[in-house]
Each structure stands twice: as structure tokens, then as C-alpha cells.
Design an enzyme around this catalytic site. Structure first.
Site, PDB file in Angstrom:
ATOM      1  N   ASP A  32       0.840  -1.163   0.149  1.00  0.00           N
ATOM      2  CA  ASP A  32       0.036   0.212   0.061  1.00  0.00           C
ATOM      3  C   ASP A  32       0.905   1.140  -0.092  1.00  0.00           C
ATOM      4  O   ASP A  32       1.787   1.475   0.944  1.00  0.00           O
ATOM      5  CB  ASP A  32      -0.829  -0.230   1.265  1.00  0.00           C
ATOM      6  CG  ASP A  32      -2.018   0.880   1.191  1.00  0.00           C
ATOM      7  OD1 ASP A  32      -2.042   1.978   0.326  1.00  0.00           O
ATOM      8  OD2 ASP A  32      -2.908   0.657   1.959  1.00  0.00           O
ATOM      9  N   ASP A  33       0.892   2.293  -1.125  1.00  0.00           N
ATOM     10  CA  ASP A  33       1.385   3.262  -1.201  1.00  0.00           C
ATOM     11  C   ASP A  33       3.003   3.174  -1.274  1.00  0.00           C
ATOM     12  O   ASP A  33       4.069   4.154  -1.053  1.00  0.00           O
ATOM     13  CB  ASP A  33       1.372   4.375  -0.084  1.00  0.00           C
ATOM     14  CG  ASP A  33       0.009   4.948  -0.383  1.00  0.00           C
ATOM     15  OD1 ASP A  33      -0.711   4.479  -1.179  1.00  0.00           O
ATOM     16  OD2 ASP A  33      -0.379   6.084   0.384  1.00  0.00           O
ATOM     17  N   CYS A  70      -5.906   3.972  -4.364  1.00  0.00           N
ATOM     18  CA  CYS A  70      -6.175   2.535  -3.567  1.00  0.00           C
ATOM     19  C   CYS A  70      -7.286   1.861  -4.012  1.00  0.00           C
ATOM     20  O   CYS A  70      -7.078   0.968  -4.699  1.00  0.00           O
ATOM     21  CB  CYS A  70      -6.310   2.921  -2.071  1.00  0.00           C
ATOM     22  SG  CYS A  70      -6.722   1.587  -1.062  1.00  0.00           S
ATOM     23  N   ARG A  74      -7.532  -1.477  -6.319  1.00  0.00           N
ATOM     24  CA  ARG A  74      -8.063  -2.873  -5.827  1.00  0.00           C
ATOM     25  C   ARG A  74      -9.252  -3.290  -6.564  1.00  0.00           C
ATOM     26  O   ARG A  74      -9.270  -4.785  -6.715  1.00  0.00           O
ATOM     27  CB  ARG A  74      -8.473  -2.602  -4.176  1.00  0.00           C
ATOM     28  CG  ARG A  74      -7.179  -2.520  -3.498  1.00  0.00           C
ATOM     29  CD  ARG A  74      -7.321  -1.663  -2.273  1.00  0.00           C
ATOM     30  NE  ARG A  74      -6.070  -1.145  -1.750  1.00  0.00           N
ATOM     31  CZ  ARG A  74      -5.220  -1.866  -1.005  1.00  0.00           C
ATOM     32  NH1 ARG A  74      -5.442  -2.958  -0.780  1.00  0.00           N
ATOM     33  NH2 ARG A  74      -4.000  -1.342  -0.784  1.00  0.00           N
ATOM     34  N   LYS A 127      -6.451  -5.531   3.839  1.00  0.00           N
ATOM     35  CA  LYS A 127      -7.205  -4.334   3.546  1.00  0.00           C
ATOM     36  C   LYS A 127      -8.132  -4.604   2.475  1.00  0.00           C
ATOM     37  O   LYS A 127      -7.505  -5.359   1.310  1.00  0.00           O
ATOM     38  CB  LYS A 127      -6.250  -3.227   3.074  1.00  0.00           C
ATOM     39  CG  LYS A 127      -6.912  -1.805   2.629  1.00  0.00           C
ATOM     40  CD  LYS A 127      -6.034  -0.938   2.313  1.00  0.00           C
ATOM     41  CE  LYS A 127      -6.477   0.402   2.121  1.00  0.00           C
ATOM     42  NZ  LYS A 127      -5.543   1.403   2.142  1.00  0.00           N
ATOM     43  N   HIS A 129     -11.385  -2.593   1.125  1.00  0.00           N
ATOM     44  CA  HIS A 129     -11.554  -1.294   0.609  1.00  0.00           C
ATOM     45  C   HIS A 129     -12.460  -1.194  -0.509  1.00  0.00           C
ATOM     46  O   HIS A 129     -12.250  -0.439  -1.248  1.00  0.00           O
ATOM     47  CB  HIS A 129     -10.408  -0.705   0.200  1.00  0.00           C
ATOM     48  CG  HIS A 129     -10.284   0.918   0.612  1.00  0.00           C
ATOM     49  ND1 HIS A 129      -9.287   1.550   0.501  1.00  0.00           N
ATOM     50  CD2 HIS A 129     -11.118   1.817   0.929  1.00  0.00           C
ATOM     51  CE1 HIS A 129      -9.429   3.046   0.564  1.00  0.00           C
ATOM     52  NE2 HIS A 129     -10.685   3.072   0.851  1.00  0.00           N
ATOM     53  N   HIS A 209       1.546   2.480   4.059  1.00  0.00           N
ATOM     54  CA  HIS A 209       0.679   3.559   3.951  1.00  0.00           C
ATOM     55  C   HIS A 209       0.861   4.285   5.276  1.00  0.00           C
ATOM     56  O   HIS A 209       1.211   3.670   6.589  1.00  0.00           O
ATOM     57  CB  HIS A 209      -0.661   3.071   3.797  1.00  0.00           C
ATOM     58  CG  HIS A 209      -1.645   4.218   3.211  1.00  0.00           C
ATOM     59  ND1 HIS A 209      -1.998   5.180   4.413  1.00  0.00           N
ATOM     60  CD2 HIS A 209      -2.342   4.568   2.347  1.00  0.00           C
ATOM     61  CE1 HIS A 209      -3.143   5.967   3.713  1.00  0.00           C
ATOM     62  NE2 HIS A 209      -3.223   5.483   2.420  1.00  0.00           N
ATOM     63  N   ASP A 315      -0.264  -0.656  -4.901  1.00  0.00           N
ATOM     64  CA  ASP A 315      -1.543  -0.267  -5.470  1.00  0.00           C
ATOM     65  C   ASP A 315      -1.328   0.929  -6.105  1.00  0.00           C
ATOM     66  O   ASP A 315      -2.151   1.518  -6.908  1.00  0.00           O
ATOM     67  CB  ASP A 315      -2.753  -0.342  -4.282  1.00  0.00           C
ATOM     68  CG  ASP A 315      -2.112   0.899  -3.385  1.00  0.00           C
ATOM     69  OD1 ASP A 315      -1.166   1.147  -3.130  1.00  0.00           O
ATOM     70  OD2 ASP A 315      -3.175   1.271  -2.155  1.00  0.00           O
ATOM     71  N   ASN A 316      -0.430   1.834  -5.868  1.00  0.00           N
ATOM     72  CA  ASN A 316      -0.252   3.114  -6.456  1.00  0.00           C
ATOM     73  C   ASN A 316       1.182   3.662  -6.116  1.00  0.00           C
ATOM     74  O   ASN A 316       1.874   3.100  -5.244  1.00  0.00           O
ATOM     75  CB  ASN A 316      -1.206   4.233  -6.072  1.00  0.00           C
ATOM     76  CG  ASN A 316      -1.416   4.242  -4.555  1.00  0.00           C
ATOM     77  OD1 ASN A 316      -2.382   3.668  -4.221  1.00  0.00           O
ATOM     78  ND2 ASN A 316      -0.334   4.752  -3.797  1.00  0.00           N
ATOM     79  N   LYS A 362       1.243   9.368  -6.544  1.00  0.00           N
ATOM     80  CA  LYS A 362      -0.028   8.658  -6.410  1.00  0.00           C
ATOM     81  C   LYS A 362      -1.178   9.739  -6.723  1.00  0.00           C
ATOM     82  O   LYS A 362      -0.970  10.960  -6.468  1.00  0.00           O
ATOM     83  CB  LYS A 362      -0.175   8.405  -4.657  1.00  0.00           C
ATOM     84  CG  LYS A 362      -1.630   8.036  -4.304  1.00  0.00           C
ATOM     85  CD  LYS A 362      -1.598   7.736  -2.896  1.00  0.00           C
ATOM     86  CE  LYS A 362      -2.998   7.440  -2.320  1.00  0.00           C
ATOM     87  NZ  LYS A 362      -2.705   7.332  -0.823  1.00  0.00           N
TER      88      LYS A 362
END
Length: 538
Positions: A32-33, A70, A74, A127, A129, A209, A315-316, A362
Site C-alpha cells: 500500500d503506497d 487505492c 483494488r 485491506k 476497501h 501507507h 496499489d499506486n 499517487k
């Protein structure tokens, strides 16, 4: 004769059983991130020996795309659909249109739903989301085993469980979120190891993140490592990327953003605060890698490792949001960065290093926002190396189905299933093909930021501007030189393709949606302007 028939029967039965047993397990790991250069295999100084092992023994792609933020990533990842077609065109918010309802629709089948139909045990930890209004919860979308299974919190992005702290406010290892998410995944592997079915595990970590929170023993490893500043770290990473074959010797890194601070002009206290942020961020990535090592050990102990495909990505790109400005940020800190009482982020300055060698962050459709590190590992099946790839998260679902021979249903649960727009990556991952062959191209839209890529050409615009920029990614992979003025025919061709895609996927002009945009997300978009925080004790 009877003996021969019985022998043939047992041979056939054994072969059938072996074939069923040898259907590969699949583990999909999402960070994540995490920026493009934040692991060692992509140029980082951060210690990531387990991910580096997977990368060095498996395949790295230099171009693999996400959706820049995010929830839309996903949604595409787990369904194989463009995010708007899946219902998550903006974020996990309902903006009043089917393409922007904020959760996965029934027509977009998840990987778990399809693989379970085809004999797989399915599990997810971390996660989710992509739920909303109490709909599209993971146990409703094909997953047999789910952690955390807390329905009242299902609409929030991150898992919710209680982390414990030491006397200084730092998390304890036993309750630290990265450890808990991974430990539950290991428990799932133990739970299913005696069953005769293959498994699909979607392991969606929240690290790295923000808020920047890490274990003190991990932070200690990086004390002083970032005292040279982001520009020096970025240059170090870029040189490693050239050595690793991720970029050519002729490539130049992207131009520096005008609002990236000049490290040399910061005060001593400001430098110490910024250094500590990156020390904590590095510790988060380090711990993420440690848990992946534990997962590999578990797979080996259970006899599950050799028949398992592992895919890792982010994710990014690394984020640009400045939490001093957004959601009160550092103003609500009640403890130093790294503790559970802190709400710090790495900020745009360090993300500039994280996204080496690319432009932007991002939420943007420049390469720094949408290009992710991508590792595929399958012992004895995937040859080690580096390829361009030019894959996208919409490609993973068809790749998995192709790999295991899964039938993708035309209807599911009384709904007509959306066709899959992605391409199987098998020839890239398992054979000699260097890039995905995709004449129609790839497309992005996120809160008005738009892009189209066909072949070497990439067209984009950044909200609120509608002005197209054009880049030749073969000659200019870091998007330094906008050549739209020299190639009007290319701009026209790609823009026509973009608007055709937008219409097919329910994309609308963001000007029509901006009034419906939640204030928190509007603040998020506007928080990317830097300001120097007041130095604090730490």
C-alpha cells in the site's frame, strides 16, 4: 484382461489425481503506497532480502500499471475490470452513478468467485476497501476465509484491530498490523494444508501507507541513513536501477518538481525531522519484507512452496499528500513520528525519492503515480530476468484463469458477467514474449486525471486542465519532454481511443462529479502543496 483394465483404471485415476493436485496455488501480495524504487530489487537501500530473492529468482517487469490510487486499483485487481466498469471509478465513495458507486458491482466477478467455482479454496487477509453500503463484503465475493471479518467496519479501507504499545508509544511486535495481517495469512495456510484443493490467497498489506508507525528495532537500523536528503537518495537509487537493468544507461530521471524542498536550505531541526520520517518509512518496508520471509518459511514447512505462484506489486505510486495541511495532520500528533500517537506521512519530498526515476505521485497518471514494482515467482516455471511487460492490474485475473484452466462464467448469481478486458500474461511470464500485445491500448481516469497508452505513445492531462500532453515512452520513459505539439495525428488518434474507452466504461467528465466529491477527498487533492512544518521533539 480384467487385470489390464484394473491397471489402466488406476493409472488414469492416478494421473487425474496428480493433475488436480498439481493445479498451482496462487498468492497475490499487494503493498500500500509503496513507490517504484522502495525495494532493493528496484534500486532501494532499504533491506528487503525476501522480496529481492523472489525478484532475483523470478521475473521483474519494468512497466506494470495500477490505477494511481487505492480503491480503484483494488477493484480492478480483484475483478480484472477497469475500475469504472466495476463500480469504483472514483474511490470508495458513492457519487450517484453506477460507475462511481464506490463498491464492486455484481456483474464484475472477483478472482475468488471464479477460482472457487473452479475448485479453489480462497482466502484473504488485510485491506479490502471495495465495499460500500454493506455490500460487496469479501465473504460475499467468493472468499472462504477472511481476516478481519468485522462487518460494521467493512466500509473503511483498513483492517481494524487493537495495536499495543510499549512505554514510549511504539507498537509491540505481537500486535503490529503488518505482523497480524501476515500471521493470519499463515494461519490460513495451516488450516488448508491437509486439503486436496489448491488455494488462492490475496494478502493485502496496509504497509507502508501512512501514518508512519514502525517497530523501534526496525527504525534503529536506519538511524542516520537519510541525513543526506532526498536528492542524494534519489540519485543513489537511480544508479542502482541502471546497474539492475531497470533503466537504460541513456535514461535520465524525471525533472524535479518545483516545490520539492532544497535540502541544503533546511535548518538542522527540519533536516532531523525529515530524516526521521524516512527512517520510519524504511522500517515499515523492512518489516513488510520480514513478514513475507515468514510467509515463505510457512509455505516451505507446509510443503506448499514449490507449487505456488507468488505475485507482488503496489496499489499506486508513493503519495504526495501533506498531512500537515490535510485532516489536521501533524497538528493532532500526540507523540513522535513512528509511534501510534503520530499522524505523520513521508510527504512529497521523500515520495520524490520513492518514485525514482519517474515523474509525479499517487493520484496522478504520470508514471510515478501508476507504475508499480512487479515481481512474479514460480520455482522451476518462471525464468529469472527483467522484462518490460507493459502489463496492467486488469491482466492478472485472465492470467490466473489461463494458468489454471479456469472457466470464466457468462453468468453468476443471476447477473450477466462483464467480459474481461485484460490480457493473459502467460507468454510474458512463462515464455519469451517481452511485452503484452495489446492493440487497443490502456486507459486511465481518476478524479479528472486522464491518460491513454498505445504502443510507445502516452497521452495524458491533469485536472483541472484539459490540455493533452504526449510522451514517447521508448525515448523518454520518465516523461521529461512533452511532444504533443510535434505529433498532432498521434494526439488525435489516442484522444479518440480514450473517449471511446470512457464511453464504454461509464466514465463522465469530472466537472459533472466535482460537486459530489467528499470534502475529505477534495482536501486530499488540494493537500499536495508543500509547507514546512514546525519542527517537533522526537
Amino acid at each position: 484382461m480384467k487385470k489390464i483394465i484394473l491397471t489402466l483404471y488406476f493409472v488414469v485415476a492416478t494421473l487425474i489425481g496428480y493433475a488436480q493436485q498439481r493445479k498451482p496455488n496462487i498468492i497475490l501480495i499487494l503493498a500500500d503506497d509503496l513507490g517504484y524504487s522502495d525495494i532493493g530489487a528496484y534500486g532501494s537501500e532499504i533491506s528487503t532480502p525476501n522480496l529481492d530473492r523472489l525478484a532475483n529468482e523470478g521475473l521483474k517487469l519494468t512497466q506494470f500499471y495500477n490505477n494511481s490510487i487505492c480503491a480503484p486499483t483494488r477493484a480492478s485487481l480483484i475483478t480484472g475490470q477497469y475500475q469504472h466498469k466495476a463500480g469504483v471509478g472514483y474511490f470508495s465513495n458513492d457519487l450517484g452513478l453506477p460507475a462511481y458507486q464506490g463498491y464492486i458491482n455484481s456483474e464484475s466477478l472477483t478472482i475468488a468467485e471464479v477460482l472457487r467455482l473452479n475448485g479453489y479454496i480462497t482466502a484473504t487477509s488485510g485491506k479490502w476497501h471495495v465495499s460500500g453500503k454493506g455490500k460487496s463484503l469479501p465473504w460475499e465475493r467468493g472468499f472462504d476465509l477472511v481476516f478481519p471479518r468485522v462487518e460494521k467496519n467493512a466500509d473503511s479501507g483498513a483492517p481494524t484491530f487493537q495495536e499495543q504499545t510499549d512505554s514510549e508509544g511504539y507498537p509491540l511486535e505481537g500486535s503490529f498490523s503488518t505482523e497480524v495481517i501476515n500471521r493470519q495469512a499463515e494461519a490460513f495456510l495451516d488450516q488448508i494444508k491437509t486439503q486436496d484443493k489448491p488455494f488462492f490467497l490475496y494478502l493485502a498489506h496496509t504497509a507502508p501507507h501512512w501514518p508512519l508507525v514502525a517497530l523501534p528495532q526496525d527504525i534503529a537500523k536506519y538511524k542516520g541513513r537519510y541525513d543526506s536528503g532526498w536528492e542524494a537518495i534519489r540519485q543513489e537509487r537511480f544508479e542502482r536501477q541502471k546497474q539492475l537493468g531497470l533503466v537504460s544507461q541513456a535514461t535520465q530521471p524525471s525533472l524535479v518538481d518545483a516545490d520539492i524542498y532544497d535540502w541544503s536550505r533546511l535548518s538542522f531541526d527540519q533536516k532531523k525531522l525529515w530524516s526521521k520520517k524516512m527512517e520510519v518509512f524504511a522500517a515499515m518496508v523492512d518489516r513488510l519484507d520480514q513478514t513475507i520471509g515468514k510467509l515463505l518459511d510457512k509455505l516451505k514447512d507446509n510443503g506448499q512452496l514449490d507449487n505456488t505462484l507468488i505475485v507482488f506489486l503496489s496499489d499506486n505510486g508513493a503519495p504526495a499528500e501533506d498531512l500537515v495541511r490535510w485532516y489536521h495532520g501533524a497538528r493532532i500528533n500526540k507523540g513522535p513520528v513512528g509511534t501510534l500517537c503520530s499522524y505523520e506521512s513521508q510527504g512529497k519530498n521523500w515520495s520524490y525519492a520513492s518514485n525514482t526515476p519517474f515523474k509525479a505521485f499517487k493520484d496522478y497518471t504520470y508514471e510515478g503515480g501508476i507504475n508499480t514494482p512487479f515481481i512474479a515467482w514460480f520455482p522451476g516455471k518462471i525464468a529469472k530476468g527483467v522484462k518490460q511487460g507493459t502489463g496492467h492490474v486488469i491482466d492478472l485475473a485472465p492470467t490466473f484463469y489461463d494458468l489454471v484452466g479456469a472457466v470464466y462464467p457468462k453468468e453468476y448469481g443471476g447477473h450477466k458477467a462483464n467480459a474481461l478486458p485484460g490480457k493473459s500474461l502467460l507468454q510474458v511470464l512463462f515464455q519469451d514474449q517481452d511485452t503484452v500485445r495489446r492493440q487497443e491500448g490502456l486507459f486511465w481516469e481518476r478524479a479528472g486525471n486522464r491518460a491513454a497508452r498505445i504502443g510507445k505513445w502516452k497521452l495524458l492531462s491533469t485536472w483541472p486542465s484539459y490540455k493533452w500532453e504526449l510522451y514517447d515512452l521508448e525515448q523518454d520513459p520518465t516523461e521529461r519532454n512533452d511532444v504533443a505539439g510535434q505529433h498532432h495525428e498521434v494526439v488525435s488518434r489516442l484522444s479518440i481511443a480514450y473517449f471511446r474507452w470512457a464511453k464504454e466504461n461509464g466514465v463522465v467528465d469530472f466537472a459533472e462529479l466535482e460537486a459530489k466529491e467528499p470534502k475529505s477527498m477534495k482536501d486530499f487533492r488540494e493537500s499536495k502543496v508543500q509547507e514546512i512544518p514546525v519542527p517537533r521533539n522526537f
